[in-house]
Scaffold this active site. Structure first.
Site, PDB file in Angstrom:
ATOM      1  CE  LYS A   6     -16.846 -26.687 145.964  1.00 33.52           C
ATOM      2  NZ  LYS A   6     -15.876 -26.140 146.960  1.00 33.52           N
TER       3      LYS A   6
ATOM      4  CE  LYS B 267     -20.204 -18.510 149.428  1.00 35.42           C
ATOM      5  NZ  LYS B 267     -19.335 -19.531 150.007  1.00 35.42           N
TER       6      LYS B 267
ATOM      7  CE  LYS C 239     -18.214 -19.065 142.560  1.00 34.68           C
ATOM      8  NZ  LYS C 239     -17.126 -19.414 143.399  1.00 34.68           N
TER       9      LYS C 239
HETATM   10  P1  ATP Z   1     -19.075 -22.098 145.732  1.00 26.76           P
HETATM   11  O1  ATP Z   1     -19.151 -22.705 144.375  1.00 26.76           O
HETATM   12  O2  ATP Z   1     -19.990 -22.740 146.717  1.00 26.76           O
HETATM   13  O3  ATP Z   1     -19.182 -20.614 145.693  1.00 26.76           O
HETATM   14  P2  ATP Z   1     -16.274 -22.333 145.512  1.00 26.76           P
HETATM   15  O4  ATP Z   1     -16.161 -23.518 144.620  1.00 26.76           O
HETATM   16  O5  ATP Z   1     -16.098 -20.994 144.919  1.00 26.76           O
HETATM   17  O6  ATP Z   1     -17.644 -22.432 146.304  1.00 26.76           O
HETATM   18  P3  ATP Z   1     -13.847 -23.205 146.829  1.00 26.76           P
HETATM   19  O7  ATP Z   1     -14.001 -24.671 146.785  1.00 26.76           O
HETATM   20  O8  ATP Z   1     -13.212 -22.697 148.068  1.00 26.76           O
HETATM   21  O9  ATP Z   1     -15.221 -22.440 146.721  1.00 26.76           O
HETATM   22  O10 ATP Z   1     -12.978 -22.735 145.598  1.00 26.76           O
HETATM   23  C1  ATP Z   1     -11.691 -23.277 145.407  1.00 26.76           C
HETATM   24  C2  ATP Z   1     -10.990 -22.545 144.302  1.00 26.76           C
HETATM   25  O11 ATP Z   1     -11.697 -22.692 143.072  1.00 26.76           O
HETATM   26  C3  ATP Z   1     -10.835 -21.048 144.537  1.00 26.76           C
HETATM   27  O12 ATP Z   1      -9.520 -20.672 144.156  1.00 26.76           O
HETATM   28  C4  ATP Z   1     -11.841 -20.435 143.599  1.00 26.76           C
HETATM   29  O13 ATP Z   1     -11.437 -19.157 143.146  1.00 26.76           O
HETATM   30  C5  ATP Z   1     -11.837 -21.428 142.451  1.00 26.76           C
HETATM   31  N1  ATP Z   1     -13.115 -21.422 141.716  1.00 26.76           N
HETATM   32  C6  ATP Z   1     -14.325 -21.719 142.217  1.00 26.76           C
HETATM   33  N2  ATP Z   1     -15.275 -21.630 141.266  1.00 26.76           N
HETATM   34  C7  ATP Z   1     -14.632 -21.244 140.126  1.00 26.76           C
HETATM   35  C8  ATP Z   1     -15.057 -20.983 138.776  1.00 26.76           C
HETATM   36  N3  ATP Z   1     -16.331 -21.097 138.411  1.00 26.76           N
HETATM   37  N4  ATP Z   1     -14.115 -20.627 137.874  1.00 26.76           N
HETATM   38  C9  ATP Z   1     -12.826 -20.525 138.221  1.00 26.76           C
HETATM   39  N5  ATP Z   1     -12.347 -20.762 139.469  1.00 26.76           N
HETATM   40  C10 ATP Z   1     -13.237 -21.116 140.411  1.00 26.76           C
END
Ligand code: ATP
Ligand code: LTN
Length: 336
Positions: A205, A120, A202
């Protein structure tokens, strides 16, 4: 002999998601679907991590709207306020209070090793704020306040949960047993959903290229289009392989949505090509999200109900959090 007829306490689960934007299929398969499944067996605390969200600059109006929308989406995927405590982090001040204390029990070197901080800070080079750096201490506070036994998250959060364990053990050893040492928990499939455009990254969002990300609010047409354009590897067989991140990701998604094993999937698509498989994965995702989207639309119409849910949840969470914080403060030596 003691006659103990009391049912043993259910094990406790805690997890949170950031309220920075609409959830992705990665959030859903990596975390949310598993959160729903755990509600009957465990005592579950789930929340929107809106304090974490401002480690990246947020527009106030957008931020407020996102928090409302993603709260509704948590209910639409199946989190039930009758079965779990579904709250908003900023409404429980103990999170920020314990985070400060834990900051003082966490080393600079430990935080410097966190890969999410490195990622980040590279992506937001103009705003490498102290909150972004100490973010894992706030996350440790989230977990330790509730004495969670398990923390169900996607793979990207493993390192943060491990740090929370280290902080808990350190505090327990310095004083006396205070915190439950939490364990990370992954779902059956989909702990790591990758971008459809770059399957080595990964699905996120906050990706600049949203054609690699499926949002839970995408229309069926958008979903089909994104899957049809998904990057695949050389070759044509529907078979997992070490150097095949694209097809591995699609197989993982299909397995996560349908519950089918890799062997079943490979058998089902024997002799078929990538085109057929991409269509099948897209259709399975559309079918999985249809009831979620219907429920979401319905909840969006009932703003008063949603507000009522989060206002009722906050004191339930706070009752647990306050007790832990008081215990910690007494041990550290505060007069309060
Ligand atoms: P950003 O995409 O901006 O990095 P994020 O989606 O990782 O944000 P959160 O909304 O806090 O952040 O994530 C919520 C949950 O979703 C967490 O448990 C995270 O580990 C899971 N998660 C997020 N992206 C993935 C992914 N691509 N695959 C599997 N699990 C995910
Ligand atoms: N850091 C997590 C969100 C998060 C969390 C938590 C997850 C904040 N507090 C406590 C589990 C437990 C993320 O970025 N996905």
């Amino acid at each position: 002999m003691e006659n103990n007829t009391e049912a043993p306490r259910k094990k406790r689960v805690l997890s949170m998601s950031q309220s920075t934007g609409m959830f992705t299929l990665g959030n859903y398969l990596g975390a949310l679907k598993n959160h729903v499944a755990l509600q009957d067996e465990y005592e579950c605390f789930y929340a929107l991590a809106d304090l974490h969200a401002i480690t990246v600059r947020q527009d106030p109006a957008e931020f407020r709207k996102n928090t409302r929308n993603v709260y509704a989406m948590l209910m639409a995927v199946g989190l039930d306020p009758e079965k779990c405590v579904l709250f908003i982090q900023s409404m429980v001040p103990e999170h920020a209070q314990l985070a400060w204390i834990l900051n003082c029990y966490t080393q600079f070197g430990e935080l410097s090793r966190m890969t999410q901080f490195k990622d980040k800070s590279a992506r937001h080079a103009d705003n490498i704020n102290a909150g972004l750096f100490t973010y894992p201490c706030l996350m440790a506070a989230d977990i330790l306040l509730y004495n969670a036994d398990y923390v169900p998250v996607g793979h990207d959060q493993k390192q943060h949960v491990e740090l929370a364990r280290d902080i808990a053990e350190r505090f327990n050893n310095l004083y006396s047993p205070t915190f439950t040492v939490p364990e990370v928990m992954f779902g059956k499939a989909g702990a790591r959903v990758m971008s459809l455009q770059d399957p080595t990254k990964k699905m996120s969002k906050s990706d600049e290229n949203m054609s690699g990300t499926i949002l839970l609010t995408d229309t069926p047409e958008e979903i089909m289009k994104k899957f049809k354009r998904a990057k695949t590897d050389s070759g044509s067989e529907i078979r997992r392989g070490e150097d095949k991140p694209g097809i591995n990701n699609l197989i993982d998604i299909y397995s996560g949505v349908t519950g089918k094993s890799y062997e079943e999937i490979e058998r089902e698509f024997e002799g078929k090509g990538y085109g057929d498989f991409k269509t099948a994965v897209g259709e399975a995702v559309v079918a999985e999200l249809r009831p979620v989207q219907e429920k979401y639309a319905q909840l969006q119409k009932d703003k008063a109900y949603l507000e009522n849910c989060w206002h009722e949840a906050a004191p339930k969470a706070e009752a647990v959090a306050r007790r832990t914080l008081q215990k910690v403060m007494r041990k550290v030596g505060y007069l309060a």
